[in-house]
Write an enzyme that holds these catalytic residues in place. Structure first.
Site, mmCIF file in Angstrom:
data_model
loop_
_atom_site.group_PDB
_atom_site.id
_atom_site.type_symbol
_atom_site.label_atom_id
_atom_site.label_comp_id
_atom_site.label_asym_id
_atom_site.label_seq_id
_atom_site.Cartn_x
_atom_site.Cartn_y
_atom_site.Cartn_z
ATOM 1 N N LYS A 1 0.854 -1.193 0.000
ATOM 2 C CA LYS A 1 0.000 0.000 0.000
ATOM 3 C C LYS A 1 0.881 1.230 0.000
ATOM 4 O O LYS A 1 2.027 1.172 0.451
ATOM 5 C CB LYS A 1 -0.879 0.023 1.256
ATOM 6 C CG LYS A 1 -2.143 0.822 1.088
ATOM 7 C CD LYS A 1 -3.168 0.030 0.306
ATOM 8 C CE LYS A 1 -4.496 0.686 0.171
ATOM 9 N NZ LYS A 1 -5.510 -0.209 -0.365
ATOM 10 N N GLY B 1 -20.569 6.597 2.823
ATOM 11 C CA GLY B 1 -19.702 6.996 1.723
ATOM 12 C C GLY B 1 -20.441 6.877 0.408
ATOM 13 O O GLY B 1 -21.384 6.067 0.270
ATOM 14 N N ASN C 1 -16.179 5.732 -5.114
ATOM 15 C CA ASN C 1 -16.118 4.676 -6.126
ATOM 16 C C ASN C 1 -16.793 3.383 -5.667
ATOM 17 O O ASN C 1 -17.621 2.811 -6.376
ATOM 18 C CB ASN C 1 -14.656 4.427 -6.515
ATOM 19 C CG ASN C 1 -14.513 3.247 -7.435
ATOM 20 O OD1 ASN C 1 -14.201 2.137 -7.001
ATOM 21 N ND2 ASN C 1 -14.786 3.441 -8.704
#
Ligand code: NAD
Length: 428
Positions: A107, A219, A222
């Protein structure tokens, strides 16, 4: 990003330790897997549009590449921390293992806020990030991807920098690229759709018809957008969605009890997944506090924003109607909250299984780049559905056979696979 007092890396280690104990892993394997293999922290100095210089902090953590090149997104966020990146890198290792793709876990991140950066400044950060660690990245070493507040545009700038430095065309260096430049059809939808493929299977297992269900989402970026879209296409009724309001600097929940129309909501949402409050009011949405998404009387909760959202306090707000929690976000639930969910027998689809659609499709993107031949969207989504469905059922089967919590079952499968790889390689 870390909320004060909450350390996601400690949480990731705590989850790992508990499963390592259950699996009876030897000490050396535990020591190896509870820390990242490698991590990089560096400065990215940028000349800003106004001529001044600013230095941004960049990170890349490679947790494990035992099963293949490290793989994981890059986040741009003002509150990014190395511990968040470490935790997310570790979760990527378990994610690629649980869906059984030949990749490891990594990450990255940059401490910055794209809301306050021009495109040129963002491009320079992307290029600077690549220049700092170019020797340690590559299609056969570590493959980045988009994540919070990074897009296909950022990926192509990074790819371009990598190709300029190395002098080769290497579209497999990064995933989440634009179509026509090595991107895969279906990648944008992949994480959110993947979430819903697992929800569909969970509903089948629980014997519930999706058409009789309601859901609330945290949220509307995407992941959440495509999850909500597919959920409503499959016949479910989404009644609440929360998102960040940059003007008021707080989250807001938008509710429509008779069901949210995806196209309507997306038309008043900006590229950061932030819903316009006044337009929502005009469209008849109720405006509620940011925390209200979790308090809805729904069948399904989809946390798809940030980590640490279902914790020892907020878990108490979950209504008895909730049967499934589908973790679109990474690390939304703390171990204390898990204990409560376990007791209440809520069917949790754990993050690294539930949101693995993104990395699975990234893997498909790499495969297509390597072949230099690209599949149709239908082919990609069919393959994605197969992978997600089969991973979900492996976890469910183990959970049922051993009588363990879904998260523990997913961890047991993932950690066993990685532990086996490090043993076979002779590392420990
Ligand atoms: P995104 O940046 O596209 O969207 C984030 C959303 O969260 C936005 O709607 C934003 O308004 C909202 N948000 C931010 N702070 C909030 C708060 N305090 N309360 C409520 N809403 C808030 O990000 P994304 O790509 O959708 O990622 C969401 C989560 O899913 C992250 O945890 C990410 O790591 C994880 N994830 C993403 C992918 C992917 O492919 N994009 C894959 C796997 C996991």
């Amino acid at each position: 990003m870390s909320v004060e007092g909450f350390n996601p890396f400690k949480m990731a280690q705590q989850q790992f330790d508990a499963v390592a104990e259950k699996l009876g892993l030897d000490q050396a394997t535990r020591d190896l897997l509870r820390y990242p293999d490698r991590e990089y922290q560096f400065n990215i100095p940028i000349r800003m549009d106004d001529g001044t210089y600013r230095v941004f902090r960049g990170f890349r953590v490679q947790h494990s590449d035992a099963r293949g090149p490290a793989k994981g997104g890059i986040r741009f966020h003002p509150q990014e921390t190395i511990d968040t990146v470490r935790a997310l890198a570790m979760w990527m290792t378990w994610k690629t293992a649980v869906v059984d793709i030949p990749l490891g876990g990594g990450k990255g991140g940059v401490v910055c806020d794209p809301h306050h950066l021009s495109l040129r400044e963002q491009e320079l950060i992307c290029r600077g990030w690549v220049r700092q660690i170019v020797r340690n990245l590559g299609p056969l070493q570590d493959v980045p991807a988009p994540d919070v507040m990074t897009t296909s545009q950022h990926m192509i700038w990074m790819l371009d920098e990598y190709e300029k430095i190395t002098g080769i065309k290497a579209p497999g260096f990064i995933t989440g690229k634009p179509l026509g430049l090595g991107g895969s059809l279906g990648r944008t939808e992949a994480t959110g759709y993947g979430v819903m493929y697992t929800v569909r299977e969970a509903l089948k297992f629980l014997g519930i018809d999706i058409k009789n269900t309601t859901a609330s989402f945290q949220g509307f970026g995407n992941v959440s957008q495509y999850a909500l879209d597919l959920y409503t296409q499959m016949g479910g009724k989404a009644i609440a969605v929360s998102s960040w309001d940059p003007k008021e600097q707080r989250a807001i929940t938008f509710r429509k009890k008779d069901g949210i129309n995806f196209k309507e909501l997306i038309s008043i949402t900006n590229k950061f997944g932030e819903i316009d409050k006044s337009k929502a009011q005009e469209l008849g949405f109720e405006i509620l506090p940011g925390s209200a998404w979790i308090e809805q009387e729904v069948d399904i909760l989809v946390p798809a924003a940030l980590e640490n959202q279902i914790n020892k306090d907020t878990v108490q707000l979950i209504k008895p109607t909730v049967k499934i929690i589908a973790e679109g976000a990474n690390g939304p639930t703390t171990p204390e909250a898990d204990e409560v969910l376990k007791e209440r027998k809520i069917h949790v689809i754990p993050d690294f299984l539930c949101n693995a659609g993104g990395v699975t499709c990234s893997y498909f993107e790499q495969v297509q780049c390597n072949m230099n031949y690209y599949w149709t969207k239908e082919e990609v989504l069919t393959k994605l559905d197969q992978k997600m469905t089969s991973a979900y059922h492996s976890v469910l089967e183990l959970a049922n056979n051993k009588g363990v919590y879904m998260r523990d079952a997913a961890y047991m499968i993932a950690i066993s696979r990685v532990a086996e790889a490090v043993k076979l390689r002779g590392w420990v």
